[in-house]
Design a protein around this motif. Structure first.
Motif, mmCIF file in Angstrom:
data_model
loop_
_atom_site.group_PDB
_atom_site.id
_atom_site.type_symbol
_atom_site.label_atom_id
_atom_site.label_comp_id
_atom_site.label_asym_id
_atom_site.label_seq_id
_atom_site.Cartn_x
_atom_site.Cartn_y
_atom_site.Cartn_z
ATOM 1 N N VAL A 43 0.835 -1.198 0.000
ATOM 2 C CA VAL A 43 0.000 0.000 0.000
ATOM 3 C C VAL A 43 0.868 1.245 0.000
ATOM 4 O O VAL A 43 1.889 1.303 0.694
ATOM 5 C CB VAL A 43 -0.917 0.017 1.253
ATOM 6 C CG1 VAL A 43 -1.746 1.295 1.306
ATOM 7 C CG2 VAL A 43 -1.817 -1.212 1.282
ATOM 8 N N LYS A 44 0.436 2.223 -0.772
ATOM 9 C CA LYS A 44 1.053 3.555 -0.737
ATOM 10 C C LYS A 44 0.154 4.469 0.090
ATOM 11 O O LYS A 44 -1.048 4.568 -0.176
ATOM 12 C CB LYS A 44 1.206 4.099 -2.155
ATOM 13 C CG LYS A 44 1.719 5.534 -2.224
ATOM 14 C CD LYS A 44 1.987 5.950 -3.669
ATOM 15 C CE LYS A 44 0.725 6.075 -4.487
ATOM 16 N NZ LYS A 44 0.994 6.508 -5.864
ATOM 17 N N ILE A 45 0.743 5.126 1.090
ATOM 18 C CA ILE A 45 0.000 6.045 1.959
ATOM 19 C C ILE A 45 0.411 7.463 1.603
ATOM 20 O O ILE A 45 1.604 7.764 1.499
ATOM 21 C CB ILE A 45 0.306 5.754 3.438
ATOM 22 C CG1 ILE A 45 -0.053 4.297 3.768
ATOM 23 C CG2 ILE A 45 -0.450 6.712 4.352
ATOM 24 C CD1 ILE A 45 0.501 3.831 5.093
ATOM 25 N N PHE A 59 4.555 3.502 3.420
ATOM 26 C CA PHE A 59 4.162 2.302 2.692
ATOM 27 C C PHE A 59 3.760 1.242 3.713
ATOM 28 O O PHE A 59 4.315 1.188 4.818
ATOM 29 C CB PHE A 59 5.322 1.779 1.836
ATOM 30 C CG PHE A 59 5.809 2.769 0.810
ATOM 31 C CD1 PHE A 59 5.153 2.923 -0.396
ATOM 32 C CD2 PHE A 59 6.922 3.563 1.067
ATOM 33 C CE1 PHE A 59 5.602 3.852 -1.338
ATOM 34 C CE2 PHE A 59 7.383 4.478 0.137
ATOM 35 C CZ PHE A 59 6.713 4.624 -1.072
ATOM 36 N N ALA A 60 2.803 0.409 3.356
ATOM 37 C CA ALA A 60 2.355 -0.668 4.240
ATOM 38 C C ALA A 60 2.399 -1.986 3.489
ATOM 39 O O ALA A 60 2.343 -2.016 2.254
ATOM 40 C CB ALA A 60 0.946 -0.387 4.753
ATOM 41 N N GLN A 61 2.479 -3.070 4.245
ATOM 42 C CA GLN A 61 2.549 -4.403 3.653
ATOM 43 C C GLN A 61 1.785 -5.381 4.533
ATOM 44 O O GLN A 61 1.162 -4.983 5.523
ATOM 45 C CB GLN A 61 3.997 -4.845 3.512
ATOM 46 C CG GLN A 61 4.746 -4.968 4.827
ATOM 47 C CD GLN A 61 6.224 -5.249 4.640
ATOM 48 O OE1 GLN A 61 6.868 -4.690 3.767
ATOM 49 N NE2 GLN A 61 6.764 -6.134 5.468
ATOM 50 N N SER A 62 1.832 -6.662 4.170
ATOM 51 C CA SER A 62 1.069 -7.687 4.873
ATOM 52 C C SER A 62 1.332 -7.658 6.380
ATOM 53 O O SER A 62 2.475 -7.606 6.816
ATOM 54 C CB SER A 62 1.431 -9.064 4.311
ATOM 55 O OG SER A 62 0.706 -10.075 4.967
ATOM 56 N N GLY A 63 0.243 -7.658 7.162
ATOM 57 C CA GLY A 63 0.344 -7.638 8.611
ATOM 58 C C GLY A 63 0.217 -6.260 9.221
ATOM 59 O O GLY A 63 0.076 -6.130 10.440
ATOM 60 N N ASP A 64 0.242 -5.212 8.398
ATOM 61 C CA ASP A 64 0.155 -3.843 8.911
ATOM 62 C C ASP A 64 -1.292 -3.410 9.092
ATOM 63 O O ASP A 64 -2.180 -3.775 8.320
ATOM 64 C CB ASP A 64 0.845 -2.867 7.958
ATOM 65 C CG ASP A 64 2.357 -2.957 8.024
ATOM 66 O OD1 ASP A 64 2.871 -3.514 9.003
ATOM 67 O OD2 ASP A 64 3.022 -2.471 7.089
ATOM 68 N N PHE A 65 -1.521 -2.616 10.134
ATOM 69 C CA PHE A 65 -2.808 -1.962 10.358
ATOM 70 C C PHE A 65 -2.819 -0.613 9.649
ATOM 71 O O PHE A 65 -1.791 0.055 9.553
ATOM 72 C CB PHE A 65 -3.024 -1.714 11.848
ATOM 73 C CG PHE A 65 -3.521 -2.897 12.624
ATOM 74 C CD1 PHE A 65 -4.861 -2.997 12.961
ATOM 75 C CD2 PHE A 65 -2.654 -3.890 13.022
ATOM 76 C CE1 PHE A 65 -5.329 -4.073 13.700
ATOM 77 C CE2 PHE A 65 -3.104 -4.971 13.760
ATOM 78 C CZ PHE A 65 -4.450 -5.071 14.098
ATOM 79 N N LEU A 66 -3.989 -0.184 9.232
ATOM 80 C CA LEU A 66 -4.172 1.147 8.664
ATOM 81 C C LEU A 66 -5.418 1.776 9.286
ATOM 82 O O LEU A 66 -6.481 1.155 9.306
ATOM 83 C CB LEU A 66 -4.346 1.086 7.144
ATOM 84 C CG LEU A 66 -3.134 0.639 6.325
ATOM 85 C CD1 LEU A 66 -3.526 0.429 4.875
ATOM 86 C CD2 LEU A 66 -2.024 1.671 6.424
ATOM 87 N N GLY A 67 -5.264 2.983 9.798
ATOM 88 C CA GLY A 67 -6.420 3.725 10.284
ATOM 89 C C GLY A 67 -6.660 3.664 11.772
ATOM 90 O O GLY A 67 -7.585 4.317 12.264
ATOM 91 N N GLU A 79 -3.601 3.795 -1.214
ATOM 92 C CA GLU A 79 -3.795 3.272 -2.567
ATOM 93 C C GLU A 79 -3.033 1.966 -2.729
ATOM 94 O O GLU A 79 -1.905 1.823 -2.240
ATOM 95 C CB GLU A 79 -3.297 4.304 -3.583
ATOM 96 C CG GLU A 79 -3.371 3.872 -5.026
ATOM 97 C CD GLU A 79 -2.744 4.906 -5.943
ATOM 98 O OE1 GLU A 79 -1.758 4.572 -6.632
ATOM 99 O OE2 GLU A 79 -3.219 6.065 -5.954
ATOM 100 N N ALA A 80 -3.620 1.015 -3.405
ATOM 101 C CA ALA A 80 -2.982 -0.275 -3.660
ATOM 102 C C ALA A 80 -1.862 -0.105 -4.677
ATOM 103 O O ALA A 80 -2.071 0.450 -5.753
ATOM 104 C CB ALA A 80 -4.001 -1.285 -4.171
#
Length: 209
Positions: A43-45, A59-67, A79-80
């Protein structure tokens, strides 16, 4: 990050989403009614600047929380970067999670704190470090986020995305990466693949040594 075993259990209390590459699934300024766990993909933040431009903030990846650290509204957009799988949880469903997972409240607080720590690290990265120090810090960050700490890192983001995230021009990113390669600190095996040849030297560089 959430352990794979916990992830599969948590998924039972969520709505699973498949997101196409390039699609925005969190919009800055919208009500923060949900939070997300990335189950696969990247993910692009980013945040929107007053003039309408985008500024990549992480940037986020598998296992990360968002929000989790959001207030009443989201303070960022997401955004993916490629095909993406998510688990979406409503904030009103938190009580169910806490009841089913006695330790979940502590884990959620840890993840929310991690979001804030990452924001503080980014402020230091942009405010104090040179281009070489920023690139070294970025490469080490990607290395440390790899589950197996491989020295070969695959970058899902473009050079333009890296430049935006680090507050540099794409020319500076390319020139600095090439310099690190000449110094035998890294090897650029493919456009999106970099081998870290000298971790101690990169760590010293990232610290400003």
């Amino acid at each position: 990050m959430i352990d794979p075993d916990d992830m599969s259990r948590l998924a039972q209390y969520s709505h699973r989403l498949a997101v196409m590459a390039g699609k925005t699934f969190i919009q800055e300024g919208e009500p923060a009614n949900d939070f997300f766990i990335v189950t696969s993909g990247h993910v692009k933040i980013f945040a929107l600047m007053p003039d309408g431009r985008r500024q990549i903030t992480g940037f986020a990846q598998s296992g990360d929380f968002l929000g989790l650290a959001s207030g009443a509204t989201y303070g960022f957009s997401a955004e993916a970067l490629g095909p993406l799988a998510l688990c979406r949880f409503s904030r009103t469903g938190l009580n169910i999670l806490k009841r089913e997972f006695p330790d979940i409240e502590h884990r959620l607080m840890e993840e929310a704190s991690r979001e804030l720590v990452q924001a503080q690290k980014r402020m230091l990265l942009l405010g104090r470090k040179t281009a070489r120090e920023r690139l070294a810090s970025f490469l080490l960050e990607q290395h440390h986020r790899s589950p197996t700490r491989e020295i070969v890192i695959n970058l899902p983001m473009s050079r333009t995305g890296i430049a935006d995230y680090l507050g540099l021009t794409i020319e500076t990113v390319s020139r600095t990466l090439n310099a690190l390669q000449r110094e035998k600190l890294i090897a650029i095996t493919q456009v999106t693949q970099i081998t870290l040849l000298n971790l101690p030297a990169l760590e010293t560089l990232a610290r400003g040594g």
